[in-house]
Design an enzyme around this catalytic site. Structure first.
Site, PDB file in Angstrom:
ATOM      1  N   GLY A  23       0.841  -1.198   0.000  1.00  0.00           N
ATOM      2  CA  GLY A  23       0.000   0.000   0.000  1.00  0.00           C
ATOM      3  C   GLY A  23       0.869   1.238   0.000  1.00  0.00           C
ATOM      4  O   GLY A  23       1.797   1.351   0.796  1.00  0.00           O
ATOM      5  N   THR A 138       4.078   2.978   5.511  1.00  0.00           N
ATOM      6  CA  THR A 138       2.663   2.589   5.570  1.00  0.00           C
ATOM      7  C   THR A 138       1.908   3.593   6.425  1.00  0.00           C
ATOM      8  O   THR A 138       2.431   4.052   7.453  1.00  0.00           O
ATOM      9  CB  THR A 138       2.477   1.177   6.160  1.00  0.00           C
ATOM     10  N   ASP A 140      -0.534   2.857   8.193  1.00  0.00           N
ATOM     11  CA  ASP A 140      -1.146   2.163   9.345  1.00  0.00           C
ATOM     12  C   ASP A 140      -0.358   2.280  10.649  1.00  0.00           C
ATOM     13  O   ASP A 140      -0.929   2.081  11.728  1.00  0.00           O
ATOM     14  CB  ASP A 140      -1.321   0.677   9.022  1.00  0.00           C
ATOM     15  N   ASP A 142       1.617   0.232  11.883  1.00  0.00           N
ATOM     16  CA  ASP A 142       1.544  -1.053  12.591  1.00  0.00           C
ATOM     17  C   ASP A 142       2.833  -1.868  12.449  1.00  0.00           C
ATOM     18  O   ASP A 142       2.791  -3.088  12.356  1.00  0.00           O
ATOM     19  CB  ASP A 142       0.346  -1.866  12.061  1.00  0.00           C
ATOM     20  N   MET A 182      -8.826   3.872   7.955  1.00  0.00           N
ATOM     21  CA  MET A 182      -8.032   2.694   7.582  1.00  0.00           C
ATOM     22  C   MET A 182      -7.237   2.162   8.771  1.00  0.00           C
ATOM     23  O   MET A 182      -7.116   2.804   9.805  1.00  0.00           O
ATOM     24  CB  MET A 182      -7.088   3.032   6.435  1.00  0.00           C
ATOM     25  N   ARG A 184      -5.775  -1.803   8.707  1.00  0.00           N
ATOM     26  CA  ARG A 184      -5.988  -3.236   8.650  1.00  0.00           C
ATOM     27  C   ARG A 184      -5.560  -3.870   9.977  1.00  0.00           C
ATOM     28  O   ARG A 184      -4.398  -3.876  10.319  1.00  0.00           O
ATOM     29  CB  ARG A 184      -5.110  -3.739   7.495  1.00  0.00           C
TER      30      ARG A 184
HETATM   31  P1  ADP Z   1       2.417  -4.033   2.758  1.00  0.00           P
HETATM   32  O1  ADP Z   1       3.848  -4.068   2.420  1.00  0.00           O
HETATM   33  O2  ADP Z   1       1.811  -2.672   2.612  1.00  0.00           O
HETATM   34  O3  ADP Z   1       2.116  -4.693   4.091  1.00  0.00           O
HETATM   35  P2  ADP Z   1       1.399  -6.419   1.424  1.00  0.00           P
HETATM   36  O4  ADP Z   1       1.164  -7.171   2.690  1.00  0.00           O
HETATM   37  O5  ADP Z   1       0.348  -6.521   0.365  1.00  0.00           O
HETATM   38  O6  ADP Z   1       1.621  -4.857   1.650  1.00  0.00           O
HETATM   39  O7  ADP Z   1       2.784  -6.925   0.822  1.00  0.00           O
HETATM   40  C1  ADP Z   1       3.359  -6.305  -0.315  1.00  0.00           C
HETATM   41  C2  ADP Z   1       4.159  -7.300  -1.078  1.00  0.00           C
HETATM   42  O8  ADP Z   1       5.227  -7.820  -0.278  1.00  0.00           O
HETATM   43  C3  ADP Z   1       3.410  -8.564  -1.535  1.00  0.00           C
HETATM   44  O9  ADP Z   1       2.635  -8.360  -2.681  1.00  0.00           O
HETATM   45  C4  ADP Z   1       4.564  -9.507  -1.802  1.00  0.00           C
HETATM   46  O10 ADP Z   1       5.186  -9.195  -3.024  1.00  0.00           O
HETATM   47  C5  ADP Z   1       5.514  -9.165  -0.668  1.00  0.00           C
HETATM   48  N1  ADP Z   1       5.266 -10.075   0.447  1.00  0.00           N
HETATM   49  C6  ADP Z   1       4.282 -10.018   1.361  1.00  0.00           C
HETATM   50  N2  ADP Z   1       4.320 -11.086   2.193  1.00  0.00           N
HETATM   51  C7  ADP Z   1       5.368 -11.844   1.775  1.00  0.00           C
HETATM   52  C8  ADP Z   1       5.924 -13.100   2.182  1.00  0.00           C
HETATM   53  N3  ADP Z   1       5.421 -13.777   3.212  1.00  0.00           N
HETATM   54  N4  ADP Z   1       6.984 -13.571   1.510  1.00  0.00           N
HETATM   55  C9  ADP Z   1       7.512 -12.872   0.484  1.00  0.00           C
HETATM   56  N5  ADP Z   1       7.030 -11.716   0.020  1.00  0.00           N
HETATM   57  C10 ADP Z   1       5.970 -11.191   0.658  1.00  0.00           C
HETATM   58  O1  F6P Z   2      -1.745   0.810   3.391  1.00  0.00           O
HETATM   59  C1  F6P Z   2      -2.385  -0.005   4.344  1.00  0.00           C
HETATM   60  C2  F6P Z   2      -3.820  -0.101   3.978  1.00  0.00           C
HETATM   61  O2  F6P Z   2      -4.179   1.200   3.761  1.00  0.00           O
HETATM   62  C3  F6P Z   2      -4.773  -0.748   4.949  1.00  0.00           C
HETATM   63  O3  F6P Z   2      -5.177   0.066   6.008  1.00  0.00           O
HETATM   64  C4  F6P Z   2      -5.900  -1.148   4.044  1.00  0.00           C
HETATM   65  O4  F6P Z   2      -6.687  -2.173   4.548  1.00  0.00           O
HETATM   66  C5  F6P Z   2      -5.179  -1.576   2.832  1.00  0.00           C
HETATM   67  O5  F6P Z   2      -3.977  -0.829   2.787  1.00  0.00           O
HETATM   68  C6  F6P Z   2      -5.965  -1.446   1.575  1.00  0.00           C
HETATM   69  O6  F6P Z   2      -5.124  -1.397   0.466  1.00  0.00           O
HETATM   70  P1  F6P Z   2      -5.492  -1.857  -1.007  1.00  0.00           P
HETATM   71  O7  F6P Z   2      -6.832  -1.327  -1.327  1.00  0.00           O
HETATM   72  O8  F6P Z   2      -4.394  -1.269  -1.815  1.00  0.00           O
HETATM   73  O9  F6P Z   2      -5.468  -3.345  -0.981  1.00  0.00           O
END
Ligand code: ADP
Ligand code: F6P
Length: 334
Positions: A23, A138, A140, A142, A182, A184
């Protein structure tokens, strides 16, 4: 104001790369700028990878110069674009990613993103030996190991601006509004926004309240003449939009709240001064940490001090909401 560690140069890189993933968050651009300008100043070439891990595994990157990051410090979003890349969860794909970087002579990668992106960063360095440093990007907030994340302050202020407007119409019509923010699975945005907006109630996943109790409190404040209108800030929890269900349940208890879901509005907009400074310091320090021989760490901030946090810890532990702050947010306005 931040205190930055003083680090010695122990390792020299010819080239590094930077990407934004997951995100997006306001402040990612100043973070990219911080990385690029600090690296160039040290004589290190920098490649900007497009679309996060998707761009990395597609070898989609360009060399950046100082003017690549001119005039971006005030812009929301990320000039490098962001993406979610399921394929990166496969170790074989991560091995290919490291190979792509090595073939280009890139010795280190800076990953700006949330906990998912930082998980990918940790696995990449552990499995392939490539030097990787993460930055917490992020809204969030978090992320374990850091008090603050890039984008949180801007998102809080964006939500506040919206709530101040909602307050006007809520007061005119003597209504209650459920405003979904927001976050999550975490209530950081909700608690800060609730406190700063003077919300009558804050509902967060960390401390759920029974619908009957919410209804009772609204009815009591109406009877007491203290709450003909009001704002209830609700953290979205795991599924955005659930606030509509809460409103239905409150209707069954005789209340008639309106719902406003702030959604992705909170992810956009020009980063606040706070986020610009935080992102710039973190971006520049990522380069300093790499040159000092660190890797597999995230650059964090605690009590105003920029520091290194092992990525292993970042992804293994959950950052909790300070219970005292939560108590204050829940109680102060009632
Ligand atoms: P954020 O980084 O905002 O928490 P996501 O949880 O969607 O967003 O993760 C972003 C990207 O990081 C995923 O699409 C993936 O490419 C990578 N990623 C997330 N979890 C894993 C994992 N367990 N192992 C490897 N890559 C991961
Ligand atoms: O960036 C974090 C966050 O904004 C969460 O709070 C939210 O649930 C999520 O991303 C939604 O992101 P997307 O619509 O890109 O999946």
């Amino acid at each position: 104001m931040y205190t930055l560690p003083s680090l010695n140069v122990e390792k020299q890189y010819d080239a590094i790369a930077v990407l934004t993933s997951g995100g997006d968050a306001p402040g990612m651009n100043p973070a990219i700028r911080g990385v690029v300008r600090a690296a160039l100043r040290q004589g290190i070439r920098v490649f900007g990878i497009n679309r996060g891990y998707s761009g990395l595994i597609a070898d989609d990157m360009e060399e950046m110069n100082s003017s690549s990051v001119s005039n971006i410090v005030q812009r929301g979003g990320t000039i490098l674009k962001s993406d979610r890349c399921e394929a990166f969860k496969d170790p074989a794909v991560r091995a290919q990613a490291a190979e792509i970087l090595r073939r280009r002579g890139i010795g280190a990668l800076v990953v700006i993103g949330g906990d998912g992106s930082l998980t990918g960063a940790h696995l990449l360095t552990q499995e392939t030996g490539l030097d990787v440093i993460g930055l917490p990007g992020t809204i969030d907030n978090d992320i374990f190991g850091t008090d603050d994340t890039i984008g949180f302050d801007t998102a809080v202020n964006t939500a506040l601006e919206a709530i101040d407007r909602i307050r006007d119409t809520a007061t005119s019509h003597e209504r209650h509004f459920l405003v979904e923010v927001m976050g999550r699975n975490s209530g950081f945005i909700a608690v800060h926004v609730g406190m700063a907006a003077g919300a009558e109630m804050v509902i967060v996943p960390e401390r759920m309240i029974e619908v009957s109790r919410i209804s009772q409190e609204l009815a009591e404040s109406r009877r007491a003449g203290t709450g003909s209108s009001g704002i209830i800030v609700v953290a979205e929890g795991p599924t955005p939009g659930l606030t509509y269900r809460l409103a239905e349940q409150l209707r069954e208890h005789g209340q008639d709240p309106r719902v406003c879901i702030l959604g992705h509005i909170q992810r956009g907009g020009s980063p606040t001064g706070h986020d610009r400074v935080l992102a710039t310091c973190m971006g520049a320090m990522a380069v300093s940490y790499l040159q000092a021989g660190y890797d597999d760490i995230m650059v964090g901030v605690r009590n105003g001090r920029i520091l290194d946090v092992p990525l292993h810890d970042v992804i293994s532990f959950r950052k909790g909401l300070d219970p005292t702050l939560l108590d204050l947010a829940l109680q102060i306005h009632r």
